[in-house]
Design a protein around this motif. Structure first.
Motif, PDB file in Angstrom:
ATOM      1  N   ALA A 113      -2.219-111.851 -16.664  1.00  0.00           N
ATOM      2  CA  ALA A 113      -3.226-111.562 -15.920  1.00  0.00           C
ATOM      3  C   ALA A 113      -3.746-112.725 -14.964  1.00  0.00           C
ATOM      4  O   ALA A 113      -4.362-112.592 -14.007  1.00  0.00           O
ATOM      5  N   PHE A 114      -3.697-113.888 -15.755  1.00  0.00           N
ATOM      6  CA  PHE A 114      -4.202-115.055 -15.021  1.00  0.00           C
ATOM      7  C   PHE A 114      -3.404-115.399 -13.795  1.00  0.00           C
ATOM      8  O   PHE A 114      -3.698-116.083 -12.845  1.00  0.00           O
ATOM      9  N   GLN A 115      -1.725-114.933 -13.849  1.00  0.00           N
ATOM     10  CA  GLN A 115      -1.075-115.457 -12.839  1.00  0.00           C
ATOM     11  C   GLN A 115      -1.391-114.591 -11.827  1.00  0.00           C
ATOM     12  O   GLN A 115      -1.216-114.871 -10.531  1.00  0.00           O
ATOM     13  N   GLN A 116      -2.038-113.323 -12.134  1.00  0.00           N
ATOM     14  CA  GLN A 116      -2.201-112.350 -10.544  1.00  0.00           C
ATOM     15  C   GLN A 116      -3.541-112.567 -10.154  1.00  0.00           C
ATOM     16  O   GLN A 116      -3.890-111.851  -9.198  1.00  0.00           O
ATOM     17  N   GLU A 117      -4.568-113.101 -10.867  1.00  0.00           N
ATOM     18  CA  GLU A 117      -6.069-113.024 -10.359  1.00  0.00           C
ATOM     19  C   GLU A 117      -6.552-114.416 -10.343  1.00  0.00           C
ATOM     20  O   GLU A 117      -6.213-115.347 -11.337  1.00  0.00           O
TER      21      GLU A 117
END
Length: 232
Positions: free
Chosen positions: A43-47
């Motif tokens: 999730a952190f990689q995407q947002e």
């Protein structure tokens, strides 16, 4: 229109997670909820998030490793640990992996909301600061508070916001003793035993950054505070 701040919240206890997320959303935050560390990393990689709240004991990837992955990608975003562990060693490990603060379970929503608000306000103040007033020369290093960067020669270190706040306080009082109590109240917003120990961790991290210039030292003044010793 008021900005909706984005929070990455990672908690494997579904009941606690639902209650906490609902309360934070009622306060106007946009919350992404993950139940394991691997999903959180993805999730952190995407947002882009304004704050990360991590449980320590997580399935697949624990909170310490999630924090490290977050720090590898973003040295600025505040990280807040939620932990059922009360051992000092666990809390120190959290700070060593890049956390900015922690709350021990069980916690109140009011306490969590207060911590979040403090970090959000600091982020707002940080983005509004003028670069010229927050650039310092420390021996062979250049410290840019607004950019959260420390440079020497071809090397550049990206600082966390709390590291930068601490270093800025030392720079503004260079070659003078800064009391521990004053540091904890100004940078952490409170003074207690565990946070006092975390201050030592942050000082150790700053010392490592300055290893390439022997003229720069952060001296520990026993039972009083610290002194940044640097060329005038």
């Amino acid at each position: 229109m008021k900005k909706s701040y984005k929070i990455l919240y990672v908690e494997d206890d579904q009941n606690l997670a639902f209650v906490t997320r609902d309360n934070l959303e009622k306060k106007g935050y946009e919350v992404t909820l993950c139940y394991d560390g691997l999903t959180a990393i993805q999730a952190f990689q995407q947002e882009r998030y304004d704050l990360c709240i991590l449980d320590v004991m997580l399935p697949k990837v624990d909170g310490f490793n999630v924090a490290q992955k977050i720090r590898d990608k973003d040295s600025h975003v505040p990280i807040l640990f939620l932990t059922a562990k009360s051992l000092l060693e666990d809390k120190i490990q959290g700070f060593q992996t890049g956390a900015d603060d922690y709350i021990t379970k069980p916690f109140s929503i009011e306490e969590l909301a207060y911590k979040i608000e403090v970090f959000i306000k600091r982020s707002i103040v940080h983005t509004e600061l003028d670069t010229e007033r927050n650039t310092f020369t420390i021996g062979t290093y250049t410290f840019d508070f607004k950019e959260l960067s420390l440079r020497t020669g071809s090397d550049e270190y990206k600082l966390t916001l709390r590291e930068a706040e601490l270093l800025r306080m030392f720079c503004m009082n260079a070659n003078q003793v800064v009391k521990r109590d004053d540091i904890l109240k100004q940078v952490w917003g409170e003074d207690d035993y565990y946070i006092g120990r975390s201050l030592d961790v942050f000082v150790s991290r700053l010392r490592k950054y300055f290893e390439k210039d022997s003229n720069i030292q952060i001296e520990n003044i026993r039972s009083v505070g610290f002194k940044l010793i640097m060329p005038v």
